[in-house]
Motif scaffolding. Sequence first.
Motif: not given
Length: 205
Positions: A169-170, A24-32, A16-22
Amino acid sequence: MSTHGTIGVLGAGEVGQAVADKAVRQGHDVLIGNSRGPRTLEALVGRLGPKARAVTAEEAAKPELVFLSVPFFAVPELTGLTTWAGKIVVDTTNQFAAANPWRGRYDVGDLTGSEWVARHLPGARIVKALNTLYAPFIAADPQHAEGRQVAFYAGDDADAKAAVAGLLDAFGFAALDLGGLREGGRLMQLDGALSAKHLLLQDVD
């Protein structure tokens, strides 16, 4: 899938942490969110930065695309968390019967793991992905001199699969389609032929 859409992440373990990091790096807002509440995630979102927000599990399940990174045996607890119908759910789980340490195999009969997950999240468009990789390989930069880290995915909804493939891919992965939840899921799930296989795709000009 919007480049800057909001993504939900259920589960704040390594995956979950790894996905969230990827994300946010692509500009997404993440709700965890997790089962223990937002306060337990304050340090994590502090590291992830302002695009990430610690929320309840109910809030993390609200976006139209949600990554499922909880222990497999906890999935039945999520059925009433939100209205799952129409949501894209990226199932990163594996069929371990127990956690800390991960061990045993949860019996789902003749179903694949993701078919079983789908039964507990009625109407969700399930796409199996990222479960074949150890968490450090998800967290790391997937682009290497020798090629891109392969991320397999499978699902029964073409539009959902296309959205998830675009996201993978992103993130920098080489997304490879393995078909439906039945055939592809069987290859990817715990003890499947592709489980814990870490492959690089060499791009040819």
